[in-house]
Design a protein around this motif. Structure first.
Motif, PDB file in Angstrom:
ATOM      1  N   THR A   1       0.835  -1.196   0.000  1.00 13.89           N
ATOM      2  CA  THR A   1       0.000   0.000   0.000  1.00 13.89           C
ATOM      3  C   THR A   1       0.870   1.245   0.000  1.00 13.89           C
ATOM      4  OG1 THR A   1      -1.753  -1.136   1.211  1.00 13.89           O
ATOM      5  CG2 THR A   1      -1.810   1.258   1.216  1.00 13.89           C
ATOM      6  N   VAL A   2       0.547   2.187  -0.875  1.00 11.89           N
ATOM      7  CA  VAL A   2       1.238   3.473  -0.947  1.00 11.89           C
ATOM      8  C   VAL A   2       0.253   4.559  -0.553  1.00 11.89           C
ATOM      9  CG1 VAL A   2       2.497   5.091  -2.415  1.00 11.89           C
ATOM     10  CG2 VAL A   2       2.765   2.632  -2.771  1.00 11.89           C
ATOM     11  N   THR A   3       0.577   5.310   0.494  1.00 13.06           N
ATOM     12  CA  THR A   3      -0.292   6.380   0.993  1.00 13.06           C
ATOM     13  C   THR A   3       0.168   7.706   0.400  1.00 13.06           C
ATOM     14  OG1 THR A   3      -0.603   5.165   3.053  1.00 13.06           O
ATOM     15  CG2 THR A   3      -1.248   7.475   3.038  1.00 13.06           C
ATOM     16  N   ILE A   4      -0.772   8.460  -0.161  1.00 13.04           N
ATOM     17  CA  ILE A   4      -0.476   9.724  -0.832  1.00 13.04           C
ATOM     18  C   ILE A   4      -1.057  10.863  -0.007  1.00 13.04           C
ATOM     19  CG2 ILE A   4      -0.754  11.051  -2.962  1.00 13.04           C
ATOM     20  CD1 ILE A   4      -1.186   8.312  -4.350  1.00 13.04           C
ATOM     21  N   ASN A   5      -0.200  11.791   0.391  1.00 10.60           N
ATOM     22  CA  ASN A   5      -0.612  12.979   1.155  1.00 10.60           C
ATOM     23  C   ASN A   5      -1.370  12.612   2.434  1.00 10.60           C
ATOM     24  OD1 ASN A   5       0.517  14.548  -0.894  1.00 10.60           O
ATOM     25  ND2 ASN A   5      -1.433  14.792  -1.951  1.00 10.60           N
ATOM     26  N   LYS A   6      -1.038  11.465   3.005  1.00 15.35           N
ATOM     27  CA  LYS A   6      -1.638  10.996   4.260  1.00 15.35           C
ATOM     28  C   LYS A   6      -3.152  10.803   4.155  1.00 15.35           C
ATOM     29  CE  LYS A   6       1.858  13.212   7.180  1.00 15.35           C
ATOM     30  NZ  LYS A   6       2.095  14.118   8.328  1.00 15.35           N
ATOM     31  N   LEU A   7      -3.665  10.642   2.938  1.00 15.27           N
ATOM     32  CA  LEU A   7      -5.113  10.496   2.768  1.00 15.27           C
ATOM     33  C   LEU A   7      -5.449   9.385   1.778  1.00 15.27           C
ATOM     34  CD1 LEU A   7      -7.880  11.615   3.549  1.00 15.27           C
ATOM     35  CD2 LEU A   7      -7.712  13.207   1.626  1.00 15.27           C
ATOM     36  N   GLU A   8      -5.131   9.571   0.502  1.00 13.92           N
ATOM     37  CA  GLU A   8      -5.441   8.554  -0.513  1.00 13.92           C
ATOM     38  C   GLU A   8      -4.474   7.382  -0.404  1.00 13.92           C
ATOM     39  OE1 GLU A   8      -6.925  12.427  -2.131  1.00 13.92           O
ATOM     40  OE2 GLU A   8      -5.055  11.733  -1.272  1.00 13.92           O
ATOM     41  N   GLN A   9      -4.964   6.189  -0.730  1.00 16.05           N
ATOM     42  CA  GLN A   9      -4.152   4.986  -0.676  1.00 16.05           C
ATOM     43  C   GLN A   9      -4.282   4.227  -1.994  1.00 16.05           C
ATOM     44  OE1 GLN A   9      -5.381   2.831   2.824  1.00 16.05           O
ATOM     45  NE2 GLN A   9      -4.008   3.990   4.159  1.00 16.05           N
ATOM     46  N   ALA A  10      -3.130   3.772  -2.494  1.00 16.24           N
ATOM     47  CA  ALA A  10      -3.073   3.013  -3.738  1.00 16.24           C
ATOM     48  C   ALA A  10      -2.594   1.599  -3.437  1.00 16.24           C
ATOM     49  CB  ALA A  10      -2.139   3.689  -4.732  1.00 16.24           C
ATOM     50  N   ARG A  11      -3.270   0.615  -4.012  1.00 15.49           N
ATOM     51  CA  ARG A  11      -2.890  -0.793  -3.854  1.00 15.49           C
ATOM     52  C   ARG A  11      -1.961  -1.150  -5.004  1.00 15.49           C
ATOM     53  NH1 ARG A  11      -5.679  -5.995  -4.702  1.00 15.49           N
ATOM     54  NH2 ARG A  11      -5.097  -7.417  -3.013  1.00 15.49           N
ATOM     55  N   LEU A  12      -0.669  -1.255  -4.704  1.00 18.32           N
ATOM     56  CA  LEU A  12       0.366  -1.426  -5.716  1.00 18.32           C
ATOM     57  C   LEU A  12       0.704  -2.895  -5.894  1.00 18.32           C
ATOM     58  CD1 LEU A  12       2.496  -0.174  -7.618  1.00 18.32           C
ATOM     59  CD2 LEU A  12       4.023  -0.010  -5.633  1.00 18.32           C
ATOM     60  N   LYS A  13       0.647  -3.364  -7.133  1.00 13.44           N
ATOM     61  CA  LYS A  13       0.985  -4.743  -7.460  1.00 13.44           C
ATOM     62  C   LYS A  13       2.465  -4.832  -7.787  1.00 13.44           C
ATOM     63  CE  LYS A  13      -0.417  -8.563 -10.507  1.00 13.44           C
ATOM     64  NZ  LYS A  13      -1.299  -8.961 -11.633  1.00 13.44           N
ATOM     65  N   CYS A  14       3.194  -5.700  -7.071  1.00 11.36           N
ATOM     66  CA  CYS A  14       4.631  -5.861  -7.249  1.00 11.36           C
ATOM     67  C   CYS A  14       4.936  -7.281  -7.721  1.00 11.36           C
ATOM     68  CB  CYS A  14       5.381  -5.579  -5.943  1.00 11.36           C
ATOM     69  SG  CYS A  14       5.020  -3.960  -5.215  1.00 11.36           S
ATOM     70  N   ARG A  15       5.981  -7.413  -8.513  1.00 16.63           N
ATOM     71  CA  ARG A  15       6.397  -8.714  -9.017  1.00 16.63           C
ATOM     72  C   ARG A  15       7.889  -8.898  -8.709  1.00 16.63           C
ATOM     73  NH1 ARG A  15       3.996 -10.452 -14.625  1.00 16.63           N
ATOM     74  NH2 ARG A  15       2.197 -10.378 -13.217  1.00 16.63           N
ATOM     75  N   LEU A  16       8.213  -9.987  -8.068  1.00 22.79           N
ATOM     76  CA  LEU A  16       9.563 -10.245  -7.578  1.00 22.79           C
ATOM     77  C   LEU A  16      10.432 -10.863  -8.668  1.00 22.79           C
ATOM     78  CD1 LEU A  16      11.113  -9.948  -4.895  1.00 22.79           C
ATOM     79  CD2 LEU A  16      10.570 -12.350  -4.430  1.00 22.79           C
TER      80      LEU A  16
END
Length: 248
Positions: free
Chosen positions: A198-213
């Motif tokens: 999870t990446v939090t933007i400006n302490k309000l919006e949150q983005a669910r980030l898909k990562c591949r190893l």
């Protein structure tokens, strides 16, 4: 004769089938050669052919139109929030704001009408006009997280930060929340498997980030084959829990 007159329909009030719209085709010209002058009360001298040669000064058809100012009625992604007065290109204003009813012309009455109330000011839903656009961009990519194939490691937020920087995104480590389950390696069984953070933007919006190893070795003979456009390929989940813990 009278029968033919009554049978023939008279569509005098029939509306025109073609749309008639004003076309602005104004050209500003100047003479290339000045016409000959004449004295007062004398007959004007006859102009020659060269006096009818003109040079184009301005073509209003291709002239850049000034920006328009409108008042937003609601939040518009990438533009602004309710009550904001924005200045944008006329084509965008007409098609994207005025026609859908998202904005009104900038007048003192509309500014007072669509300004935020005290209750709306206290409840912040969007930190900025571009925050939601950033969320959409982060959730649309598959982030490649490249880890060492030879040395032991444990996945930390700074690994995600470095991978985001390579992809063109800059964020702080405290804005990144990893899954609860510990991810460590090297482990080739985890190669090309997905996990979410999870990446939090400006302490309000949150983005669910898909990562591949992915595993990488400094020794060219030990490197795995390069996979072209890996984000288009199907992959298996790395963890059983799909949704990560959210930031507070």
């Amino acid at each position: 004769m009278l029968k033919n007159i009554y049978v023939t329909p008279l569509n005098l009030l029939k509306s025109a089938t073609s749309l008639q719209q004003q076309v602005r085709t104004t050209f500003v010209l100047k003479r290339k050669y000045d016409p000959p002058l004449h004295k007062t009360n004398e007959k004007p001298r006859r102009m020659r052919a060269k006096n009818f040669i003109y040079e184009l000064v301005e073509d209003t058809l291709v002239k850049k139109r000034p920006n328009m100012q409108v008042v937003l009625k609601t939040f518009v992604e990438g533009v602004g929030d309710k009550g904001d007065v924005v200045s944008l290109k006329p084509h965008f204003v007409y098609n994207k704001l005025l026609l859908p009813g998202l904005a009104a012309y900038n007048t003192p009455e509309n500014v007072a009408k669509y300004s935020k109330t005290e209750a709306e000011k206290s409840s912040i839903k969007h930190s900025s006009a571009y925050a939601q656009r950033t969320v959409n961009m982060l959730e649309s990519i598959v982030l490649a997280v490249v880890m060492n194939k030879d040395e032991p490691w444990v996945l930390e937020p700074w690994h995600i930060k470095a991978s985001l920087r390579k992809a063109g995104f800059h964020c702080r480590e405290e804005c990144i929340t990893l899954p609860k389950e510990r991810i460590e390696g090297p482990d080739l069984k985890k190669e090309s498997k997905d996990f979410y953070c999870t990446v939090t933007i400006n302490k309000l919006e949150q983005a669910r980030l898909k990562c591949r190893l992915h595993h990488w070795s400094t020794d060219p003979s030990e490197r795995l084959p390069y996979v072209l456009e890996h984000w288009k390929l199907q992959s298996e989940p790395l963890l059983d829990v799909g949704a990560p813990e959210k930031c507070t």
